[in-house]
Design an enzyme around this catalytic site. Structure first.
Site, short mmCIF file in Angstrom:
data_model
loop_
_atom_site.label_atom_id
_atom_site.label_comp_id
_atom_site.label_asym_id
_atom_site.label_seq_id
_atom_site.Cartn_x
_atom_site.Cartn_y
_atom_site.Cartn_z
N ASP A 22 0.83 -1.20 0.00
CA ASP A 22 0.00 0.00 0.00
C ASP A 22 0.87 1.26 0.00
O ASP A 22 2.02 1.24 0.46
CB ASP A 22 -0.91 -0.01 1.23
N TRP A 27 2.50 8.03 -2.35
CA TRP A 27 3.90 8.27 -2.73
C TRP A 27 3.95 9.22 -3.93
O TRP A 27 4.72 10.18 -3.95
CB TRP A 27 4.59 6.93 -3.07
N ARG A 35 -1.08 9.26 -9.83
CA ARG A 35 -1.08 8.04 -9.02
C ARG A 35 -0.43 6.87 -9.76
O ARG A 35 0.27 6.05 -9.17
CB ARG A 35 -2.51 7.66 -8.65
N HIS A 39 2.39 3.45 -9.10
CA HIS A 39 2.33 2.03 -9.44
C HIS A 39 3.56 1.62 -10.25
O HIS A 39 4.09 0.53 -10.09
CB HIS A 39 1.04 1.72 -10.20
N SER A 67 -7.10 -5.86 -5.73
CA SER A 67 -8.22 -6.46 -4.98
C SER A 67 -9.51 -6.39 -5.79
O SER A 67 -9.63 -5.60 -6.73
CB SER A 67 -8.40 -5.74 -3.64
N LEU A 133 11.86 -19.72 -5.06
CA LEU A 133 10.74 -18.94 -4.50
C LEU A 133 9.48 -19.07 -5.37
O LEU A 133 9.56 -19.02 -6.59
CB LEU A 133 11.15 -17.46 -4.44
C1 FPP Z 1 -2.01 0.13 -3.37
O1 FPP Z 1 -1.57 1.45 -3.37
C2 FPP Z 1 -1.44 -0.57 -4.52
C3 FPP Z 1 -2.16 -1.13 -5.51
C4 FPP Z 1 -3.63 -1.09 -5.55
C5 FPP Z 1 -1.51 -1.75 -6.66
C6 FPP Z 1 -0.23 -2.44 -6.35
C7 FPP Z 1 0.36 -2.89 -7.63
C8 FPP Z 1 1.66 -2.79 -7.94
C9 FPP Z 1 2.70 -2.31 -7.03
C10 FPP Z 1 2.10 -3.26 -9.25
C11 FPP Z 1 2.27 -4.74 -9.16
C12 FPP Z 1 2.99 -5.22 -10.30
C13 FPP Z 1 3.32 -6.50 -10.49
C14 FPP Z 1 4.12 -6.84 -11.64
C15 FPP Z 1 2.92 -7.56 -9.54
P1 FPP Z 1 -2.66 2.59 -3.42
O2 FPP Z 1 -2.82 3.00 -4.83
O3 FPP Z 1 -3.90 2.13 -2.72
O4 FPP Z 1 -1.94 3.70 -2.60
P2 FPP Z 1 -2.61 4.78 -1.63
O5 FPP Z 1 -3.14 3.99 -0.45
O6 FPP Z 1 -1.46 5.64 -1.26
O7 FPP Z 1 -3.66 5.47 -2.41
#
Ligand code: FPP
Length: 249
Positions: A22, A27, A35, A39, A67, A133
């Site tokens: 999260d 960030w 946003r 990612h 999710s 892994l």
């Molecule tokens: C939550 O941060 C993060 C996500 C919903 C997406 C996470 C996905 C990645 C890091 C990319 C994954 C890639 C691969 C290849 C597995 P948020 O957007 O909810 O952040 P916030 O809480 O600060 O709004």
């Protein structure tokens, strides 16, 4: 001199680490960026943490990448994230193979766009022989979806006479979950500071140790991961027993 977070110093390496990644959005916003830039940076952290988990001898790493509830985000963000995940997985496949990392995924993945799904399935097929892994991506996943799905299939198998309804126990339920082939997580890490489990692996984390850090996922370093493992190694896991009972085992 050994550092406290060196592999040899950590008392007990968890077999299965699950992570709620999260803080990507915050960030990016803190830097005046979109946003989706968060990612993009988050993918670099995925690479880094996969490497360090492998180096530390973790057997299973489950990452909450998307999710069920995330489908309700703005369409542009969902589209960008799906594209990013597909592209990143395809790009990383040769390195995953080189590092003996096997990819698997859990979730209601049929909801995903076909191009991202094809790339993921390609990587899963190409890494299926890897024995190091297991990188397990939770995609279009929620624990309540998973438990309802398991209940539906258990009921249907009971009606069909394939299983005896009166003999259904915890092991039966576990065997119908998406994680049937893996041990339950020993350690649940959440970045971004929120103190909640957000519909992630609700059945499986019954006895997981929980580690929350305020660090946003893009800033989560290898050393920060090792620190989480070091803290896990210092916890006494009692599984409902008393401390005296555990120490006598
Ligand atoms: C939550 O941060 C993060 C996500 C919903 C997406 C996470 C996905 C990645 C890091 C990319 C994954 C890639 C691969 C290849 C597995 P948020 O957007 O909810 O952040 P916030 O809480 O600060 O709004």
């Amino acid at each position: 001199m050994r550092n406290e977070t060196d592999k040899a110093t950590i008392k007990q390496v968890p077999s299965h680490v699950a992570i709620i990644m999260d803080g990507n959005g915050r960030w990016a916003q803190a830097r005046g960026l979109e946003r989706s830039q968060g990612h993009v940076e988050g993918v670099n952290t995925v690479r880094r943490i996969t490497e360090v988990a492998s180096e530390m001898g973790v057997r299973y790493l489950t990452l909450y990448a998307f999710s069920t509830e995330n489908w309700n985000r703005p369409k542009e963000e969902v589209d960008a994230l799906m594209h990013l995940i597909g592209i990143a997985i395809e790009r990383e496949t040769p390195d995953l193979i080189k590092n003996n990392v096997r990819l698997t995924m859990i979730g209601d993945v049929e909801r995903m766009p076909s191009d991202a799904l094809e790339r993921l399935r390609g990587c899963i097929a190409r890494t299926s022989h890897c024995t190091g892994l297991n990188l397990n991506l939770a995609l279009s996943y929620s624990a309540r979806w998973e438990i309802a799905d398991a209940a539906r299939r258990i009921a249907s198998d009971a009606v069909a006479g394939k299983i005896d309804a009166s003999a259904i126990d915890e092991a039966t339920v576990s065997s119908y979950l998406t994680t049937a082939a893996m041990p339950d997580p020993d350690l649940l890490i959440r970045t971004g500071g929120d103190l909640r489990v957000s519909n992630f692996l609700l059945w499986q984390i019954a006895y997981a140790e929980i580690y929350v850090t305020p660090t946003y996922w893009p800033d989560f370093t290898k050393e920060a991961f090792r620190e989480a493992l070091a803290q896990f190694g210092c916890r006494e896991r009692r599984f409902g027993l008393t401390g005296e009972q555990v120490r006598a085992i």
